[in-house]
Design a protein around this motif. Sequence first.
Motif, PDB file in Angstrom:
ATOM      1  N   THR A 183     -12.809   5.773  -0.192  1.00 39.88           N
ATOM      2  CA  THR A 183     -11.603   6.074  -0.956  1.00 39.88           C
ATOM      3  C   THR A 183     -11.638   5.422  -2.329  1.00 39.88           C
ATOM      4  O   THR A 183     -11.251   6.026  -3.334  1.00 39.88           O
ATOM      5  N   ALA A 184     -12.128   4.186  -2.385  1.00 42.82           N
ATOM      6  CA  ALA A 184     -12.201   3.472  -3.660  1.00 42.82           C
ATOM      7  C   ALA A 184     -13.124   4.186  -4.642  1.00 42.82           C
ATOM      8  O   ALA A 184     -12.798   4.329  -5.827  1.00 42.82           O
ATOM      9  N   ILE A 185     -14.274   4.632  -4.185  1.00 39.48           N
ATOM     10  CA  ILE A 185     -15.227   5.316  -5.061  1.00 39.48           C
ATOM     11  C   ILE A 185     -14.613   6.585  -5.648  1.00 39.48           C
ATOM     12  O   ILE A 185     -14.715   6.843  -6.856  1.00 39.48           O
ATOM     13  N   LEU A 186     -13.961   7.364  -4.810  1.00 40.96           N
ATOM     14  CA  LEU A 186     -13.394   8.640  -5.258  1.00 40.96           C
ATOM     15  C   LEU A 186     -12.265   8.436  -6.262  1.00 40.96           C
ATOM     16  O   LEU A 186     -12.294   8.984  -7.379  1.00 40.96           O
ATOM     17  N   PHE A 202      -1.884   7.689  -9.680  1.00 36.82           N
ATOM     18  CA  PHE A 202      -3.232   7.457  -9.158  1.00 36.82           C
ATOM     19  C   PHE A 202      -3.228   6.393  -8.060  1.00 36.82           C
ATOM     20  O   PHE A 202      -3.918   6.520  -7.055  1.00 36.82           O
ATOM     21  N   ALA A 203      -2.459   5.330  -8.274  1.00 33.78           N
ATOM     22  CA  ALA A 203      -2.398   4.269  -7.266  1.00 33.78           C
ATOM     23  C   ALA A 203      -1.774   4.783  -5.975  1.00 33.78           C
ATOM     24  O   ALA A 203      -2.236   4.441  -4.875  1.00 33.78           O
ATOM     25  N   HIS A 249      -2.246  -0.636   0.795  1.00 39.14           N
ATOM     26  CA  HIS A 249      -3.590  -1.205   0.792  1.00 39.14           C
ATOM     27  C   HIS A 249      -3.620  -2.566   1.468  1.00 39.14           C
ATOM     28  O   HIS A 249      -4.553  -2.888   2.214  1.00 39.14           O
ATOM     29  N   GLN A 250      -2.597  -3.374   1.246  1.00 42.89           N
ATOM     30  CA  GLN A 250      -2.590  -4.737   1.755  1.00 42.89           C
ATOM     31  C   GLN A 250      -2.243  -4.811   3.228  1.00 42.89           C
ATOM     32  O   GLN A 250      -2.763  -5.668   3.947  1.00 42.89           O
ATOM     33  N   HIS A 251      -1.361  -3.935   3.694  1.00 42.68           N
ATOM     34  CA  HIS A 251      -0.858  -4.062   5.057  1.00 42.68           C
ATOM     35  C   HIS A 251      -1.172  -2.865   5.961  1.00 42.68           C
ATOM     36  O   HIS A 251      -1.170  -3.017   7.183  1.00 42.68           O
ATOM     37  N   GLY A 252      -1.410  -1.706   5.361  1.00 49.64           N
ATOM     38  CA  GLY A 252      -1.564  -0.507   6.176  1.00 49.64           C
ATOM     39  C   GLY A 252      -2.732  -0.572   7.138  1.00 49.64           C
ATOM     40  O   GLY A 252      -2.609  -0.227   8.321  1.00 49.64           O
ATOM     41  N   ASP A 253      -3.913  -1.003   6.647  1.00 51.87           N
ATOM     42  CA  ASP A 253      -5.073  -1.043   7.527  1.00 51.87           C
ATOM     43  C   ASP A 253      -4.869  -2.017   8.678  1.00 51.87           C
ATOM     44  O   ASP A 253      -5.303  -1.772   9.812  1.00 51.87           O
ATOM     45  N   ILE A 290      -2.154   6.544  -0.219  1.00 49.94           N
ATOM     46  CA  ILE A 290      -1.950   7.547   0.831  1.00 49.94           C
ATOM     47  C   ILE A 290      -3.285   8.019   1.405  1.00 49.94           C
ATOM     48  O   ILE A 290      -3.473   8.065   2.629  1.00 49.94           O
ATOM     49  N   LEU A 291      -4.210   8.365   0.526  1.00 47.37           N
ATOM     50  CA  LEU A 291      -5.520   8.823   1.003  1.00 47.37           C
ATOM     51  C   LEU A 291      -6.217   7.713   1.785  1.00 47.37           C
ATOM     52  O   LEU A 291      -6.857   7.967   2.816  1.00 47.37           O
ATOM     53  N   GLY A 292      -6.078   6.473   1.312  1.00 49.08           N
ATOM     54  CA  GLY A 292      -6.689   5.353   2.006  1.00 49.08           C
ATOM     55  C   GLY A 292      -6.166   5.195   3.415  1.00 49.08           C
ATOM     56  O   GLY A 292      -6.941   4.954   4.347  1.00 49.08           O
TER      57      GLY A 292
END
Length: 497
Positions: free
Chosen positions: A403-406, A372-373, A237-241, A378-380
């Motif tokens: 992704t956050a909502i789901l 869950f995290a 989440h922090q670095h992938g995007d 991965i989905l994010g």
Amino acid sequence: MLLRNSLWNMTGSALPSIAALVTVPLLIAALGAEGYGIVTLLASVIGYFGILDVNLSAGSIKYLAETHASGDRKRFAETFWFGVLFYSVLGLLGTSAVLLFSESLVDYFFAPGNVARDNVLLALQISAFGFAVTQIQNYLLVVPQALQHYNRSAQSEAMFGILFNVVSVGAALAGGGVAGVMAARVLVSLLNGIYLVWLIRRFDVNLAFCVPSRETRSALTSFSAYTYLSKLAATFHQHGDKLIIGTLAGPIALTYYTVPVTLAGRILGLTYRLSSVIYPKASELAASRRIDELRPIYLAATRHIAYLNLAALGMIVLAGDEFLRRWVGESFIPQGYPVLVLITFALLVDSLTNIPSLVNDALGHPRVTGFFAFARGILGLVVVFIGAKMFGIVGAAAAHLLTAILLTGLFLTYVHGRTLPISFSESVRRGWGPSFAVGIAIFCCMVALKWFIPSGLASTLVVVFVAILFLSAAGLAFVVSSQERSAIFKVVQRFQS
């Protein structure tokens, strides 16, 4: 006690966050948009080597807190030294890996531009040593937090966090370039680690070196094996995007993405620091089998943090465009403001999982949180790649929100009533529900007011001021309990006298 620790913990992050926001325009001016993007990309490349960390620090906080509460000084020392040895080896491995593959990493992630390749390579190699220093520093910081000495950990974070940002600007203005900025940051991290060693030695705990027993090693590693999934998710989440955008669109586009993301993340990150103090407290209650005391703490924290997060979101939406204009310039608004709004909503949705995740881990269910995290991470990544490929940085931000909502919805409905001793309906009724009902009603009125009055700095300040007044009054009337309201008034009266 819990409120005081929360405020201290937030302060430790608030001051460096303010320093970071103030210094961003100076760094961009000194390094250029490309140079700032490269600094961001370097941090993300190094950050991804954090996947070597099995998140032993999370287990260390839990067991340091429990052994200290029970007076087991020998087990406390074993836990401490196992963490020190683990992160020393991890730092050595990570540094070696970055140095070994540094040229390949530069060729893959950093497209040729105005910044010389040799300068980028040197900066990456310097950052490699910073990885080792940061691993030890971050672990040492969990000791005062596990002991609930948040005043001391906050002082360390605030002092060196501010210094981290100031010396970065100083190195950039002095002409050190990207490599100079990274070298200055490594030096500050080293000084922070030395200070933390001095600080921990002042506590009344057993720190005599001992070989960790098999029981200690097994407890920490088995707990951390599941929290490692959460660690991986946080890394994604922090670095992938940033890696995706930097690779697909280049460092300049990454700068236009990172600046608004930094703003939203810094602001909402402060409220996470308020909530994170519940982790050692819940661990202590679980160890002493006082779970019944956890329910009111959990519901009150959920209600308060949700309201604060919503308030932070509203301020970003109301003033974000004007803030970006004054902060980094008009050129950031066309793409930066939509990214800012979308990312802020995504962070708000993600924040709903903070307290449930912390308490879930404290009660000994890290496997659920971890799975869950990890799914969220991965989905994010997949959705962000698709969004960035099709719609650029705005698409990447929208992907985060979807992704956050789901995943947040799935997580919250699963853990309540199962691994958490509180039902989902009660959490909504006595936790998020009142906060969101009050906050959303106020911000709908404020958005309408902003729409009908002329744009500009003065108008934005008026809208924000009115929003703060209404949020404060409504929070006291409808969000905090009567006992909490009385305590707040007593504190105010004490300051006035």
